[in-house]
Design a protein around this motif. Structure first.
Motif, PDB file in Angstrom:
ATOM      1  N   PRO A   1      41.164  33.410  46.907  1.00 38.89           N
ATOM      2  CA  PRO A   1      39.887  34.000  47.320  1.00 38.89           C
ATOM      3  C   PRO A   1      39.138  34.625  46.149  1.00 38.89           C
ATOM      4  O   PRO A   1      39.741  35.137  45.204  1.00 38.89           O
ATOM      5  CB  PRO A   1      40.312  35.069  48.338  1.00 38.89           C
ATOM      6  CG  PRO A   1      41.652  34.614  48.835  1.00 38.89           C
ATOM      7  CD  PRO A   1      42.307  33.960  47.653  1.00 38.89           C
ATOM      8  N   MET A   2      37.822  34.604  46.234  1.00 40.61           N
ATOM      9  CA  MET A   2      36.995  35.178  45.179  1.00 40.61           C
ATOM     10  C   MET A   2      36.995  36.702  45.206  1.00 40.61           C
ATOM     11  O   MET A   2      36.810  37.337  44.170  1.00 40.61           O
ATOM     12  CB  MET A   2      35.554  34.668  45.306  1.00 40.61           C
ATOM     13  CG  MET A   2      35.375  33.181  45.039  1.00 40.61           C
ATOM     14  SD  MET A   2      35.602  32.699  43.309  1.00 40.61           S
ATOM     15  CE  MET A   2      34.176  33.454  42.537  1.00 40.61           C
ATOM     16  N   ASP A   3      37.196  37.305  46.383  1.00 39.81           N
ATOM     17  CA  ASP A   3      37.164  38.764  46.451  1.00 39.81           C
ATOM     18  C   ASP A   3      38.437  39.332  45.829  1.00 39.81           C
ATOM     19  O   ASP A   3      39.532  38.775  45.996  1.00 39.81           O
ATOM     20  CB  ASP A   3      37.022  39.240  47.893  1.00 39.81           C
ATOM     21  CG  ASP A   3      38.271  38.963  48.721  1.00 39.81           C
ATOM     22  OD1 ASP A   3      39.083  39.886  48.903  1.00 39.81           O
ATOM     23  OD2 ASP A   3      38.443  37.807  49.164  1.00 39.81           O
ATOM     24  N   PRO A   4      38.335  40.439  45.085  1.00 38.32           N
ATOM     25  CA  PRO A   4      39.486  40.971  44.346  1.00 38.32           C
ATOM     26  C   PRO A   4      40.711  41.265  45.203  1.00 38.32           C
ATOM     27  O   PRO A   4      41.839  40.985  44.786  1.00 38.32           O
ATOM     28  CB  PRO A   4      38.928  42.249  43.711  1.00 38.32           C
ATOM     29  CG  PRO A   4      37.469  41.978  43.552  1.00 38.32           C
ATOM     30  CD  PRO A   4      37.091  41.179  44.762  1.00 38.32           C
ATOM     31  N   GLN A   5      40.521  41.816  46.393  1.00 38.86           N
ATOM     32  CA  GLN A   5      41.670  42.154  47.230  1.00 38.86           C
ATOM     33  C   GLN A   5      42.402  40.900  47.697  1.00 38.86           C
ATOM     34  O   GLN A   5      43.631  40.809  47.622  1.00 38.86           O
ATOM     35  CB  GLN A   5      41.226  42.980  48.435  1.00 38.86           C
ATOM     36  CG  GLN A   5      42.391  43.453  49.306  1.00 38.86           C
ATOM     37  CD  GLN A   5      41.934  44.379  50.427  1.00 38.86           C
ATOM     38  OE1 GLN A   5      40.775  44.771  50.501  1.00 38.86           O
ATOM     39  NE2 GLN A   5      42.861  44.734  51.304  1.00 38.86           N
ATOM     40  N   GLY A   6      41.636  39.925  48.178  1.00 41.77           N
ATOM     41  CA  GLY A   6      42.250  38.677  48.614  1.00 41.77           C
ATOM     42  C   GLY A   6      42.896  37.934  47.462  1.00 41.77           C
ATOM     43  O   GLY A   6      43.975  37.340  47.610  1.00 41.77           O
ATOM     44  N   GLU A   7      42.251  37.970  46.308  1.00 45.22           N
ATOM     45  CA  GLU A   7      42.807  37.312  45.126  1.00 45.22           C
ATOM     46  C   GLU A   7      44.122  37.967  44.717  1.00 45.22           C
ATOM     47  O   GLU A   7      45.098  37.282  44.375  1.00 45.22           O
ATOM     48  CB  GLU A   7      41.808  37.372  43.974  1.00 45.22           C
ATOM     49  CG  GLU A   7      42.287  36.659  42.718  1.00 45.22           C
ATOM     50  CD  GLU A   7      41.309  36.775  41.564  1.00 45.22           C
ATOM     51  OE1 GLU A   7      41.349  35.924  40.664  1.00 45.22           O
ATOM     52  OE2 GLU A   7      40.497  37.738  41.556  1.00 45.22           O
TER      53      GLU A   7
ATOM     54  N   GLU B   1      35.212  36.989  35.646  1.00 46.45           N
ATOM     55  CA  GLU B   1      36.060  38.103  36.056  1.00 46.45           C
ATOM     56  C   GLU B   1      37.138  37.629  37.033  1.00 46.45           C
ATOM     57  O   GLU B   1      38.285  38.076  36.985  1.00 46.45           O
ATOM     58  CB  GLU B   1      35.212  39.206  36.696  1.00 46.45           C
ATOM     59  CG  GLU B   1      34.445  40.056  35.703  1.00 46.45           C
ATOM     60  CD  GLU B   1      35.356  40.963  34.876  1.00 46.45           C
ATOM     61  OE1 GLU B   1      36.423  41.364  35.388  1.00 46.45           O
ATOM     62  OE2 GLU B   1      35.004  41.260  33.717  1.00 46.45           O
ATOM     63  N   TYR B   2      36.753  36.758  37.926  1.00 41.59           N
ATOM     64  CA  TYR B   2      37.676  36.152  38.899  1.00 41.59           C
ATOM     65  C   TYR B   2      38.858  35.504  38.181  1.00 41.59           C
ATOM     66  O   TYR B   2      40.024  35.708  38.551  1.00 41.59           O
ATOM     67  CB  TYR B   2      36.880  35.133  39.705  1.00 41.59           C
ATOM     68  CG  TYR B   2      37.612  34.164  40.586  1.00 41.59           C
ATOM     69  CD1 TYR B   2      38.326  34.579  41.705  1.00 41.59           C
ATOM     70  CD2 TYR B   2      37.519  32.784  40.341  1.00 41.59           C
ATOM     71  CE1 TYR B   2      38.936  33.658  42.545  1.00 41.59           C
ATOM     72  CE2 TYR B   2      38.116  31.864  41.174  1.00 41.59           C
ATOM     73  CZ  TYR B   2      38.832  32.298  42.277  1.00 41.59           C
ATOM     74  OH  TYR B   2      39.428  31.378  43.109  1.00 41.59           O
ATOM     75  N   CYS B   3      38.576  34.756  37.127  1.00 42.59           N
ATOM     76  CA  CYS B   3      39.644  34.089  36.384  1.00 42.59           C
ATOM     77  C   CYS B   3      40.402  35.056  35.484  1.00 42.59           C
ATOM     78  O   CYS B   3      41.616  34.929  35.312  1.00 42.59           O
ATOM     79  CB  CYS B   3      39.065  32.935  35.572  1.00 42.59           C
ATOM     80  SG  CYS B   3      38.491  31.574  36.605  1.00 42.59           S
ATOM     81  N   LYS B   4      39.701  36.030  34.940  1.00 40.66           N
ATOM     82  CA  LYS B   4      40.371  37.027  34.101  1.00 40.66           C
ATOM     83  C   LYS B   4      41.405  37.802  34.910  1.00 40.66           C
ATOM     84  O   LYS B   4      42.529  38.039  34.439  1.00 40.66           O
ATOM     85  CB  LYS B   4      39.340  37.986  33.501  1.00 40.66           C
ATOM     86  CG  LYS B   4      39.946  39.082  32.635  1.00 40.66           C
ATOM     87  CD  LYS B   4      38.876  40.037  32.122  1.00 40.66           C
ATOM     88  CE  LYS B   4      39.490  41.177  31.320  1.00 40.66           C
ATOM     89  NZ  LYS B   4      38.449  42.117  30.828  1.00 40.66           N
ATOM     90  N   ARG B   5      41.048  38.207  36.133  1.00 34.91           N
ATOM     91  CA  ARG B   5      41.989  38.946  36.979  1.00 34.91           C
ATOM     92  C   ARG B   5      43.258  38.140  37.231  1.00 34.91           C
ATOM     93  O   ARG B   5      44.354  38.695  37.337  1.00 34.91           O
ATOM     94  CB  ARG B   5      41.334  39.302  38.318  1.00 34.91           C
ATOM     95  CG  ARG B   5      40.248  40.346  38.246  1.00 34.91           C
ATOM     96  CD  ARG B   5      39.864  40.849  39.629  1.00 34.91           C
ATOM     97  NE  ARG B   5      39.343  39.807  40.500  1.00 34.91           N
ATOM     98  CZ  ARG B   5      38.054  39.518  40.645  1.00 34.91           C
ATOM     99  NH1 ARG B   5      37.139  40.204  39.952  1.00 34.91           N
ATOM    100  NH2 ARG B   5      37.671  38.559  41.471  1.00 34.91           N
ATOM    101  N   ALA B   6      43.101  36.831  37.328  1.00 35.63           N
ATOM    102  CA  ALA B   6      44.236  35.961  37.624  1.00 35.63           C
ATOM    103  C   ALA B   6      44.977  35.508  36.372  1.00 35.63           C
ATOM    104  O   ALA B   6      46.009  34.844  36.478  1.00 35.63           O
ATOM    105  CB  ALA B   6      43.749  34.738  38.401  1.00 35.63           C
ATOM    106  N   GLY B   7      44.450  35.847  35.191  1.00 34.12           N
ATOM    107  CA  GLY B   7      45.072  35.394  33.956  1.00 34.12           C
ATOM    108  C   GLY B   7      44.945  33.895  33.748  1.00 34.12           C
ATOM    109  O   GLY B   7      45.789  33.271  33.105  1.00 34.12           O
TER     110      GLY B   7
END
Length: 285
Positions: A81-87, A122-128
């Motif tokens: 998911p794109m949202d930080p919590q779901g991701e 940012e979405y990809c950065k959070r996921a590494g």
């Protein structure tokens, strides 16, 4: 559909079972060698779009059955998911299952807007995640995207979509657009769309060289017909030649199976595809 899977249910055809047992499934990475010595490993991964009709939990179960632990994740169903919590929850589930994310996409850049582009980095950065597979960025937006590629040190791999694509028919179109840009601007070669665009996929791999960041693997029985997709090995795709070309350019990325047919029951074709690719790689040793 339940989130647990039996081996018996998984091996639905005798042919698939025989193919699977012919090659060890202990690893998704194979190292082929030649008289010249060791080559770069061909690493097999999965494009999560293959299981677009299934939940994350179901897909994780399928990946365990397939002995595949490397994922190109897309915001389909609840895969990433794109949202930080779901991701965050998705990343925890993948980590618990021993699954690593090496790319995300396809991600679409429909706006020439800093905030929109930044949100995707940012979405990809959070996921590494080190590679963004980009669906349809307009050429005039590429300089703005390049700015974020430099800031985040995340590579952009523009995905070609064949004759139907208004801009990126072939990887060669991508290379013309990014050839003068930062070295982290490159392409994702979708082999099916590439051959349908009339481009020699092996030559395209050599042309891309260090700007090749991701591969989407599929097979077709007719290189002029999008709807002729079949399990890898059942069509005309020059799979061994593709793998050899990747080794020749010392490609460090993944070959992600993107099986787009039989969306409600993909496992027979997916199983057969991995068995065939593993057999080809074993024969290259």
């Amino acid at each position: 559909m339940k989130d647990t899977f039996s081996r018996r249910g998984f091996l639905r055809t005798g042919a698939a079972a025989a193919a699977l047992t012919a090659v060890p499934l202990s690893s998704s990475a194979f190292r082929a060698t030649s008289a010249k010595g060791a080559k770069e490993p061909i690493r097999l991964g999965l494009a999560s779009y293959t299981f677009r009709n299934f939940s994350r939990a179901q897909m994780i179960g399928f990946m365990k059955e397939l002995s595949i632990s490397d994922l190109n994740a897309k915001d389909a169903k609840d895969h990433l998911p794109m949202d930080p919590q779901g991701e965050s929850q998705a990343l925890a589930d993948y980590a618990a299952a021993g699954i690593k994310l090496h790319a995300a996409g396809a991600i679409y850049f429909s706006k020439d807007d800093d905030d929109d582009i930044r949100s995707k980095f940012e979405y990809c950065k959070r996921a590494g995640i080190p590679v963004i597979v980009a669906g349809d960025p307009a050429p005039n937006v590429l300089p703005r995207i390049e700015k974020f590629v430099k800031e985040y040190d995340i590579r952009l791999a523009i995905h070609n979509h064949g004759p139907e694509d208004k801009i990126w028919h072939s990887p060669l179109d991508v290379l013309k657009a990014v050839g003068h840009m930062d070295a982290r601007m490159g392409c994702c070669i979708d082999v099916g769309h590439t051959v349908r665009a009339g481009t020699d996929v092996v030559q395209a791999i050599h042309a891309a060289g260090p700007r090749l960041f991701n591969m989407h693997m599929k097979d077709l029985t007719d290189f002029h017909e999008k709807d002729s997709q079949v399990a890898v090995g059942d069509g005309k795709m020059p799979v061994r030649e593709i793998f050899e070309a990747l080794q020749e350019i010392r490609y460090p990325g993944y070959v992600d199976l993107e099986y787009e047919v039989h969306g409600d029951d993909p496992m027979p074709g997916v199983t057969k595809s991995y068995a065939y690719m593993r057999g080809v790689l074993a024969g290259m040793k």
